[in-house]
Design a protein around this motif. Sequence first.
Motif, short mmCIF file in Angstrom:
data_model
loop_
_atom_site.label_atom_id
_atom_site.label_comp_id
_atom_site.label_asym_id
_atom_site.label_seq_id
_atom_site.Cartn_x
_atom_site.Cartn_y
_atom_site.Cartn_z
N ILE A 46 -5.69 9.09 -14.98
CA ILE A 46 -5.31 10.40 -14.43
C ILE A 46 -6.38 10.90 -13.47
N ASP A 47 -7.64 10.76 -13.89
CA ASP A 47 -8.74 11.28 -13.08
C ASP A 47 -8.88 10.52 -11.76
N ILE A 83 -4.34 10.04 -10.20
CA ILE A 83 -3.25 11.02 -10.25
C ILE A 83 -3.73 12.41 -9.87
N PHE A 84 -4.85 12.82 -10.44
CA PHE A 84 -5.30 14.19 -10.22
C PHE A 84 -5.93 14.33 -8.84
N TRP A 139 -7.07 9.19 -19.56
CA TRP A 139 -7.76 10.20 -18.76
C TRP A 139 -8.43 9.57 -17.54
#
Length: 534
Positions: A336-337, A340-341, A333
Amino acid sequence: MTAGFAGGWRSRSPRANEGAGAGLAHVRGAAPPPRIDEIPRRPLCLLQGYGGLHHSCGDLYFPRSVEQLRALFRMAKQTGRRITFRAGGQSFDGQALNDDVMISMSRFDSIEVDAERARMTVGAGATWGAIARKLAARGFVPYTAVSTSYATAGGTVSGGCLSRFSGTAGKEGSYVERLTLLTTDGQLLSLSRDEPTSALFHAVIGGLGYLGAVIDITYRVARVAPAGTPIRVVTQATRYASFEELAEALVPPPELLLPAEGGTADEAGWIPEALFSVAFQTLEGSRSMVLRSRYVAGTSLVLRPLLTHRPRHLLRVPVEWLMRASVVSRAIWTIIDRFIFDVTRPYVDELMGYMFFMDGNVLAKRIAQGFGMRMFTVQQSFMIPYDAGAREESLRRLADFLRTIEEIAARDGIPPLMFDVLHIQGDRFLLSANHGTDGFAVTLAFEAWDEDSVCRIRLRLSELSAHTLELGGRVYLVKNVYATPEQLEAMYAHALPEFVRLKQLADPDGLLRNEFLERVFPAHFRPAPRLARR
């Protein structure tokens, strides 16, 4: 029972899907009833719930017609056996399991779309994947549908299910115009929200299959594109630094809300938008954001899909496996945080990838099982009440509940993989967690490899159930249910007497029951003796 149904609950005439011989004359009168040995069966079939925690071993039948269903009901009544309905096998708890007789509705899978009236009528065994594909080809979408293509209409209508679009559109039952129910004494009833069938209609939707066999359902559907035009979904994400800000952003403006249960929203051109939040734990602490999605017609917007909306992406299965270790989950996470996000631009997804993002989880579990690995999934939803007249207090209550989730996760070191929150309007469905009250649906999702972790997760969910009751809320009965019978009795005190009354009318011999019903409401449904199979 006939007297109880007098006064307008009309029986339906035979339809094509009742079986080829359902209405044919026999040389000596009525057509002979089908024999039990003519109905396909898997004896002593081992089945499990979607989460991998609940199992059963019973006789699984696959009827093809209403007459075969009637024959199974007669057999159960004569031999004292108990029946549970099943189709897609996507229930998290024991709702669709039974150690006696299970009836698969998978062969009642017809799908009929009335494009002119923006309606569809589907069999109870039709999967939402097949339904969505047929609708999309004609430019329609369901107003709300669950997040796995393998779930069936009969299963989700019996659960009164919600989706990411429920934040503005309400739950599935709001779009059901009519359904056909076969009671255990063989009556085929056509039910709608209008009197005199309203009481049973509102009990069957969300009634978990305990009132009869749902044969077919007619839904209102939303037109979002011309026939043959691709449909995509645009999602904009916004980060929030506190749970108070998150709660405030989840209350939809009036213009986004479903006008009224059973209304004519499609005729007014109203199309739902998704409004929901997700929160997760990184190595640097918790993160939360609100996502707002809308349908768009055509391919003018370039695809920019979220990884979670690509269920068959090469990385999806290994990521699903790795996320079951809490430290690895937080590390993933974090990546991703950070990298990616990107909330500065909207995401654009294909319709099917967006709608059925949980198919990636289904695929990961199936592959793991093929290698002999056990993967446990636990999800429980809590309804925290919302009162527009006491807005600030309601939002503070939600924020405090979300902080309690964080505290519990930190205590055990087993954070939920993620949890999501969305606003749900009150409804009239008897066993709905939102019966008569608006609220926030808070769903916690856990993934684990070992039963020790599952045991600790159960204890914490039970703790949250007690806290939910203190706040005047309810536990949603469609996912995992970890709460004491006393807590559930208090949460559903408004509905249980009426539900029991209707069940006695529709199922006077108590054929439709299983361990789940007896576990959650033991004061009303005592365990029945188990008879030897014949």
